[in-house]
Write a protein that holds these residues in place. Sequence first.
Motif, PDB file in Angstrom:
ATOM      1  N   HIS A  14       0.803  -1.223   0.000  1.00  0.00           N
ATOM      2  CA  HIS A  14       0.000   0.000   0.000  1.00  0.00           C
ATOM      3  C   HIS A  14       0.837   1.275   0.000  1.00  0.00           C
ATOM      4  O   HIS A  14       0.609   2.168  -0.807  1.00  0.00           O
ATOM      5  N   TRP A  15       1.800   1.390   0.897  1.00  0.00           N
ATOM      6  CA  TRP A  15       2.545   2.644   0.994  1.00  0.00           C
ATOM      7  C   TRP A  15       3.411   2.883  -0.234  1.00  0.00           C
ATOM      8  O   TRP A  15       3.659   4.032  -0.608  1.00  0.00           O
ATOM      9  N   ILE A  16       3.856   1.826  -0.894  1.00  0.00           N
ATOM     10  CA  ILE A  16       4.689   1.997  -2.086  1.00  0.00           C
ATOM     11  C   ILE A  16       3.821   2.259  -3.315  1.00  0.00           C
ATOM     12  O   ILE A  16       4.159   3.103  -4.149  1.00  0.00           O
ATOM     13  N   VAL A  17       2.685   1.589  -3.418  1.00  0.00           N
ATOM     14  CA  VAL A  17       1.754   1.868  -4.526  1.00  0.00           C
ATOM     15  C   VAL A  17       1.358   3.346  -4.505  1.00  0.00           C
ATOM     16  O   VAL A  17       1.221   3.977  -5.559  1.00  0.00           O
ATOM     17  N   ALA A  18       1.218   3.903  -3.316  1.00  0.00           N
ATOM     18  CA  ALA A  18       0.840   5.319  -3.198  1.00  0.00           C
ATOM     19  C   ALA A  18       1.889   6.256  -3.793  1.00  0.00           C
ATOM     20  O   ALA A  18       1.574   7.390  -4.144  1.00  0.00           O
ATOM     21  N   LEU A  19       3.118   5.793  -3.941  1.00  0.00           N
ATOM     22  CA  LEU A  19       4.196   6.606  -4.507  1.00  0.00           C
ATOM     23  C   LEU A  19       4.269   6.520  -6.033  1.00  0.00           C
ATOM     24  O   LEU A  19       4.985   7.291  -6.658  1.00  0.00           O
ATOM     25  N   ALA A  20       3.551   5.581  -6.629  1.00  0.00           N
ATOM     26  CA  ALA A  20       3.680   5.295  -8.060  1.00  0.00           C
ATOM     27  C   ALA A  20       3.119   6.411  -8.928  1.00  0.00           C
ATOM     28  O   ALA A  20       2.078   6.984  -8.625  1.00  0.00           O
ATOM     29  N   HIS A  21       3.795   6.668 -10.031  1.00  0.00           N
ATOM     30  CA  HIS A  21       3.310   7.675 -10.982  1.00  0.00           C
ATOM     31  C   HIS A  21       2.042   7.209 -11.684  1.00  0.00           C
ATOM     32  O   HIS A  21       1.314   8.006 -12.238  1.00  0.00           O
ATOM     33  N   ASP A  22       1.781   5.905 -11.664  1.00  0.00           N
ATOM     34  CA  ASP A  22       0.657   5.309 -12.385  1.00  0.00           C
ATOM     35  C   ASP A  22       0.046   4.217 -11.515  1.00  0.00           C
ATOM     36  O   ASP A  22       0.588   3.123 -11.411  1.00  0.00           O
ATOM     37  N   GLY A 128      23.629 -14.184 -13.290  1.00  0.00           N
ATOM     38  CA  GLY A 128      23.575 -15.101 -14.432  1.00  0.00           C
ATOM     39  C   GLY A 128      22.195 -15.457 -14.934  1.00  0.00           C
ATOM     40  O   GLY A 128      22.061 -16.310 -15.815  1.00  0.00           O
ATOM     41  N   TYR A 129      21.155 -14.844 -14.415  1.00  0.00           N
ATOM     42  CA  TYR A 129      19.803 -15.109 -14.905  1.00  0.00           C
ATOM     43  C   TYR A 129      19.557 -14.335 -16.201  1.00  0.00           C
ATOM     44  O   TYR A 129      20.146 -13.275 -16.416  1.00  0.00           O
ATOM     45  N   ARG A 130      18.676 -14.859 -17.042  1.00  0.00           N
ATOM     46  CA  ARG A 130      18.146 -14.083 -18.167  1.00  0.00           C
ATOM     47  C   ARG A 130      17.047 -13.217 -17.571  1.00  0.00           C
ATOM     48  O   ARG A 130      16.156 -13.722 -16.896  1.00  0.00           O
ATOM     49  N   VAL A 131      17.095 -11.929 -17.850  1.00  0.00           N
ATOM     50  CA  VAL A 131      16.249 -10.975 -17.137  1.00  0.00           C
ATOM     51  C   VAL A 131      15.390 -10.176 -18.102  1.00  0.00           C
ATOM     52  O   VAL A 131      15.881  -9.663 -19.107  1.00  0.00           O
ATOM     53  N   SER A 132      14.114 -10.071 -17.755  1.00  0.00           N
ATOM     54  CA  SER A 132      13.175  -9.215 -18.478  1.00  0.00           C
ATOM     55  C   SER A 132      12.415  -8.363 -17.472  1.00  0.00           C
ATOM     56  O   SER A 132      12.189  -8.781 -16.334  1.00  0.00           O
ATOM     57  N   VAL A 133      12.028  -7.187 -17.919  1.00  0.00           N
ATOM     58  CA  VAL A 133      11.198  -6.281 -17.131  1.00  0.00           C
ATOM     59  C   VAL A 133       9.977  -5.951 -17.975  1.00  0.00           C
ATOM     60  O   VAL A 133      10.117  -5.569 -19.140  1.00  0.00           O
ATOM     61  N   ILE A 134       8.798  -6.112 -17.394  1.00  0.00           N
ATOM     62  CA  ILE A 134       7.566  -5.757 -18.095  1.00  0.00           C
ATOM     63  C   ILE A 134       7.297  -4.278 -17.818  1.00  0.00           C
ATOM     64  O   ILE A 134       6.850  -3.903 -16.739  1.00  0.00           O
ATOM     65  N   ALA A 135       7.594  -3.453 -18.806  1.00  0.00           N
ATOM     66  CA  ALA A 135       7.607  -2.006 -18.628  1.00  0.00           C
ATOM     67  C   ALA A 135       6.289  -1.455 -18.097  1.00  0.00           C
ATOM     68  O   ALA A 135       6.280  -0.635 -17.180  1.00  0.00           O
ATOM     69  N   ASP A 136       5.171  -1.882 -18.679  1.00  0.00           N
ATOM     70  CA  ASP A 136       3.892  -1.297 -18.273  1.00  0.00           C
ATOM     71  C   ASP A 136       3.281  -1.993 -17.062  1.00  0.00           C
ATOM     72  O   ASP A 136       2.202  -1.629 -16.611  1.00  0.00           O
ATOM     73  N   ALA A 137       3.996  -2.961 -16.488  1.00  0.00           N
ATOM     74  CA  ALA A 137       3.591  -3.572 -15.222  1.00  0.00           C
ATOM     75  C   ALA A 137       4.541  -3.117 -14.116  1.00  0.00           C
ATOM     76  O   ALA A 137       4.664  -3.751 -13.076  1.00  0.00           O
ATOM     77  N   CYS A 138       5.252  -2.019 -14.391  1.00  0.00           N
ATOM     78  CA  CYS A 138       6.115  -1.339 -13.425  1.00  0.00           C
ATOM     79  C   CYS A 138       5.721   0.127 -13.411  1.00  0.00           C
ATOM     80  O   CYS A 138       5.161   0.637 -14.381  1.00  0.00           O
ATOM     81  N   ALA A 139       6.042   0.800 -12.339  1.00  0.00           N
ATOM     82  CA  ALA A 139       5.817   2.245 -12.249  1.00  0.00           C
ATOM     83  C   ALA A 139       6.946   2.848 -11.439  1.00  0.00           C
ATOM     84  O   ALA A 139       7.459   2.236 -10.503  1.00  0.00           O
ATOM     85  N   GLY A 140       7.303   4.062 -11.825  1.00  0.00           N
ATOM     86  CA  GLY A 140       8.302   4.806 -11.083  1.00  0.00           C
ATOM     87  C   GLY A 140       7.631   5.814 -10.164  1.00  0.00           C
ATOM     88  O   GLY A 140       6.404   5.907 -10.105  1.00  0.00           O
ATOM     89  N   THR A 141       8.443   6.573  -9.483  1.00  0.00           N
ATOM     90  CA  THR A 141       7.881   7.638  -8.652  1.00  0.00           C
ATOM     91  C   THR A 141       7.445   8.808  -9.520  1.00  0.00           C
ATOM     92  O   THR A 141       6.590   9.593  -9.112  1.00  0.00           O
ATOM     93  N   THR A 142       8.041   8.918 -10.711  1.00  0.00           N
ATOM     94  CA  THR A 142       7.595   9.879 -11.726  1.00  0.00           C
ATOM     95  C   THR A 142       7.653   9.169 -13.074  1.00  0.00           C
ATOM     96  O   THR A 142       8.374   8.180 -13.234  1.00  0.00           O
TER      97      THR A 142
END
Length: 173
Positions: A14-22, A128-142
């Motif tokens: 909850h407290w971190i979702v409140a910081l999300a730009h989206d 050593g892991y293969r790494v992916s980030v789902i851009a629109d399933a992440c949010a920044g502070t801005t």
Amino acid sequence: MATTTALIEIDFQHWIVALAHDREVVGRAASARARFRTEEALVVCTRYLSTDPTDPMRSDPAGHGASFHPVLAPDERDLVLTKYDRDVFTNPDLDTNLRLRGITDVVFTGIATEHGVALAARSARALGYRVSVIADACAGTTVGSHHRALAALATEGITVVRADACVGVHSST
């Protein structure tokens, strides 16, 4: 088929979702989770807890602030891990659990892109892991910090995808 992929969700509290730009990121992350579950991928729900007892909003895992957002609450199939700083890989249980399960690919969703998500993605790649980030399933502070973090990760060799393109990002054996 046993999957070799883990979906690692960073700090949907909850407290971190409140910081999300989206704030809509929660729904997109839930959709990503549902898709990964259909492929029997391991879901890892991570949370940040403060070690400061005078900060109950961030230190009490049973309190509202530190609890998981209800849309992304863990269930009995999920691995739940706690971190006490921004990088979840400082908790050695994460790497150990992934290796014991034969995980080779990790996919990240979470908040904040420029903090917990970026640090975890870089640590996973260094391990050593293969790494992916789902851009629109992440949010920044801005929105700007979100886009800058994604661009930096992409230049470092981390795959950045949209949620609608993440099917097949990982492999199965």
